[in-house]
Design a protein around this motif. Structure first.
Motif, short mmCIF file in Angstrom:
data_model
loop_
_atom_site.label_atom_id
_atom_site.label_comp_id
_atom_site.label_asym_id
_atom_site.label_seq_id
_atom_site.Cartn_x
_atom_site.Cartn_y
_atom_site.Cartn_z
N MET A 1 0.85 -1.03 -0.05
CA MET A 1 0.32 -0.16 -0.04
C MET A 1 0.94 1.09 -0.04
O MET A 1 1.89 1.47 0.58
CB MET A 1 -0.94 -0.02 1.32
CG MET A 1 -1.81 1.47 1.25
SD MET A 1 -2.54 1.37 2.90
CE MET A 1 -3.44 -0.18 2.73
N LYS A 2 0.56 2.26 -1.03
CA LYS A 2 1.29 3.40 -0.95
C LYS A 2 0.58 4.39 -0.28
O LYS A 2 -0.63 4.59 -0.34
CB LYS A 2 1.52 3.88 -2.24
CG LYS A 2 3.07 3.81 -2.87
CD LYS A 2 3.22 4.49 -4.29
CE LYS A 2 3.90 5.77 -4.16
NZ LYS A 2 5.06 5.44 -3.62
N PHE A 3 1.02 5.09 0.56
CA PHE A 3 0.51 6.25 1.22
C PHE A 3 0.52 7.67 0.51
O PHE A 3 1.67 7.91 -0.26
CB PHE A 3 1.42 6.74 2.59
CG PHE A 3 1.24 5.58 3.78
CD1 PHE A 3 0.01 5.30 4.13
CD2 PHE A 3 2.24 4.79 4.02
CE1 PHE A 3 -0.06 4.16 5.20
CE2 PHE A 3 2.20 3.71 5.28
CZ PHE A 3 0.95 3.47 5.41
N SER A 4 -0.45 8.65 0.68
CA SER A 4 -0.59 9.66 0.05
C SER A 4 -1.54 10.55 0.77
O SER A 4 -2.34 9.97 1.61
CB SER A 4 -0.88 9.77 -1.49
OG SER A 4 -2.47 8.94 -1.45
N GLY A 5 -1.53 11.94 0.66
CA GLY A 5 -2.74 12.59 1.00
C GLY A 5 -4.16 12.05 0.65
O GLY A 5 -5.00 12.08 1.41
N LEU A 6 -4.08 11.71 -0.52
CA LEU A 6 -5.37 11.39 -1.10
C LEU A 6 -5.84 10.01 -0.18
O LEU A 6 -7.30 9.94 -0.08
CB LEU A 6 -5.24 11.10 -2.64
CG LEU A 6 -6.53 10.85 -3.33
CD1 LEU A 6 -7.74 11.66 -3.24
CD2 LEU A 6 -6.38 10.39 -4.90
N ARG A 7 -5.00 9.11 -0.21
CA ARG A 7 -5.30 7.93 0.49
C ARG A 7 -5.86 8.21 1.90
O ARG A 7 -6.70 7.50 2.33
CB ARG A 7 -4.02 6.92 0.53
CG ARG A 7 -4.47 5.61 0.99
CD ARG A 7 -5.65 4.83 0.21
NE ARG A 7 -5.97 3.62 0.75
CZ ARG A 7 -5.55 2.32 0.41
NH1 ARG A 7 -4.58 2.31 -0.60
NH2 ARG A 7 -5.89 1.31 1.05
N VAL A 8 -5.16 9.05 2.46
CA VAL A 8 -5.47 9.51 3.92
C VAL A 8 -6.96 9.98 3.84
O VAL A 8 -7.74 9.63 4.75
CB VAL A 8 -4.66 10.55 4.75
CG1 VAL A 8 -5.01 10.89 5.90
CG2 VAL A 8 -3.26 9.55 4.89
N LEU A 9 -7.29 10.91 3.02
CA LEU A 9 -8.56 11.51 2.99
C LEU A 9 -9.59 10.29 2.49
O LEU A 9 -10.87 10.24 3.28
CB LEU A 9 -8.49 12.46 1.81
CG LEU A 9 -9.72 13.31 1.59
CD1 LEU A 9 -10.18 13.94 2.71
CD2 LEU A 9 -9.71 14.31 0.36
N LYS A 10 -9.14 9.56 1.45
CA LYS A 10 -10.15 8.36 1.35
C LYS A 10 -10.50 7.61 2.52
O LYS A 10 -11.71 7.38 2.65
CB LYS A 10 -9.70 7.49 0.09
CG LYS A 10 -10.64 6.45 -0.41
CD LYS A 10 -9.89 5.55 -1.35
CE LYS A 10 -10.86 4.57 -1.48
NZ LYS A 10 -10.21 3.55 -2.58
N GLU A 11 -9.54 7.02 3.26
CA GLU A 11 -9.85 6.21 4.49
C GLU A 11 -10.47 7.03 5.40
O GLU A 11 -11.14 6.37 6.16
CB GLU A 11 -8.42 5.62 4.82
CG GLU A 11 -7.76 4.77 4.08
CD GLU A 11 -8.42 3.47 3.81
OE1 GLU A 11 -9.24 3.03 4.61
OE2 GLU A 11 -8.32 2.84 2.62
N GLY A 12 -10.23 8.25 5.73
CA GLY A 12 -10.97 9.03 6.66
C GLY A 12 -12.28 8.98 6.32
O GLY A 12 -13.02 9.19 7.46
N LEU A 13 -12.70 9.13 5.11
CA LEU A 13 -14.06 9.34 4.57
C LEU A 13 -14.84 7.84 4.57
O LEU A 13 -16.18 7.96 4.38
CB LEU A 13 -14.14 9.95 3.32
CG LEU A 13 -13.88 11.46 3.34
CD1 LEU A 13 -13.90 12.03 1.87
CD2 LEU A 13 -14.57 12.34 4.15
N THR A 14 -14.03 6.95 4.60
CA THR A 14 -14.51 5.44 4.37
C THR A 14 -14.57 4.73 5.79
O THR A 14 -14.64 3.49 5.64
CB THR A 14 -14.21 4.74 3.38
OG1 THR A 14 -12.69 4.77 3.44
CG2 THR A 14 -14.68 5.46 1.96
#
Length: 417
Positions: A1-14
């Motif tokens: 799994m790659k980390f990114s700001g977009l991934r953090v945002l997506k996980e926070g919303l789901t």
């Protein structure tokens, strides 16, 4: 799994249900090409660079506890390249360059903060010594700025400038120095090594080293025997004990170094600050706690706790330098086990046993060396040749007397470095 700001945002919303473990929990294989004893910062970085730089992925890291549970998680997190002697200077300069690209390299937030380090001086002699050190740093290609008293006041207005016993003459400012999050460094290297196929074997204590006809054949562990063509010992304060399993007596003493953390406070200390007359150093963590330490406890010990007189000495030094911290409540303290060499400089070398390598003697400066230590040790284990930045860290210098690296000029006494 790659980390990114977009991934953090997506996980926070789901609901954060998509995160996966940082690394696997594999069973030991019967044989590996390389075994690394020690799952701390230096061992993990060695495994990472073996895989990344040399394509060696049939590697296992053997950790008797859990990943990041030793000195890598028990330190004051200072990162710097302000060394004076040739041999040390180029090594730590290389390490700082690796730190500056580490988060991108690992795709992991190690919270590297280049907030700057200011080493205070309190006499004409100390000023002259820091002028020499600063010139050596600049000649090496690193940064150093000599501050006078008012220059220090501009950066650190909260110090006690009226102290007549230890007057502040000025300071040596190292802007690229700073701090990093200690356990995040361990997690980042562990994750990076695991992604490249390295096995991280936790709760796997080494109980013996198998040697036949002068050649290492593998190790005995609490999870069974494991064969290997090459074995690296990277166990910090336990170096003497593990090396003894191979019949070696290292020029190492293990000493306790205490560190302390206060309750969380609003931001008040922007830099790392060191007190030239009391061996006291302090910074403020991102959580607000003041993180500070001082001298060794000065007697050899394997206990992860310190004595009260040394704790009192550290508190006295802190209060002398900056009385404003007097009302802060101490939250916790701990002791790390330091592998101290007679000259205060480390060892990265082969041993007399074919296939057995040693990385130790980091004294109380091991954290800042984590990237370059792993880089150089991986190079040595993969190629059999010392990396150019670590060429001075020979084990035999203590037998021959050639190439001694007494950075602080305190003589051949382990607990003075």
């Amino acid at each position: 799994m790659k980390f990114s700001g977009l991934r953090v945002l997506k996980e926070g919303l789901t609901g954060n249900v998509g995160w996966t473990p940082h690394w696997r929990d594999p069973e030991p294989k019967p044989e590996y090409d390389v075994l690394i004893i020690g799952g701390g910062g230096h061992g993990l970085s060695t495994a990472y660079y073996l895989a990344k730089n040399h394509g060696m992925t049939n590697v296992a890291v053997l950790e008797k506890g859990y990943i990041g549970g030793g000195n890598i998680g028990r330190n004051t997190t200072i990162v710097r390249a302000n060394y004076f002697l040739p041999g040390n200077s180029e090594f730590y300069s290389h390490s700082l360059k690796l730190w500056e690209g580490l988060e991108e390299d690992l795709n992991y937030n190690v919270m590297h903060s280049q907030r700057g380090i200011i080493n205070l001086f309190h006499s004409d002699g100390q000023r002259d010594a820091f002028v020499r050190r600063g010139n050596a740093m600049v000649n090496q290609g690193d940064d150093a700025i000599l501050l006078d008293r008012e220059g220090v006041r501009a950066h650190l207005p909260y110090l006690d400038f009226e102290n007549t016993r230890f007057p502040i003459y000025g300071g040596l400012y190292h802007p690229r120095g700073g701090t990093a999050r200690h356990d995040a460094v361990a997690w980042g290297y562990a994750r990076g090594a695991d992604m490249r196929g390295v096995d991280l074997l936790q709760n796997c204590e080494v109980t013996g080293i198998d040697i036949e006809n002068g050649t290492v054949r593998g190790v005995q562990t609490t999870r069974g025997a494991i064969r290997a063509k090459k074995v690296g010992i990277v166990v910090a304060g336990r170096s003497s004990q593990v090396a003894a399993m191979a019949g070696m007596r290292l020029p190492i003493e293990s000493h306790v170094l205490q560190a302390f953390v206060t309750e969380g406070l609003k931001p008040c200390i922007d830099h790392v600050v060191t007190f030239g007359m009391g061996h006291f150093y302090i910074s403020q963590s991102d959580k607000g706690g003041l993180v500070f330490g001082g001298d060794l406890d000065f007697y050899a010990s394997y206990a992860s706790r310190g004595n009260l007189p040394t704790a009192e000495h550290v508190m006295e030094a802190g209060m002398t330098l900056m009385p404003m911290i007097g009302k802060a409540k101490l939250l916790r303290s701990w002791g790390g086990i330091m592998d101290m060499t007679p000259d205060g400089s480390p060892i990265i070398d082969k041993t007399d046993t074919e296939g057995l390598f040693i990385d130790c003697g980091w004294c109380y400066g091991g954290f800042k060396a984590v990237p370059a230590s792993g880089y150089a040790f991986a190079h040595l284990m993969a190629t059999g040749q010392l990396h150019e930045t670590a060429a001075a860290f020979r084990l035999d210098r203590f037998r021959t007397g050639r190439g001694i690296l007494d950075e602080e000029g305190t003589g051949s006494q382990h607990n003075l470095h």
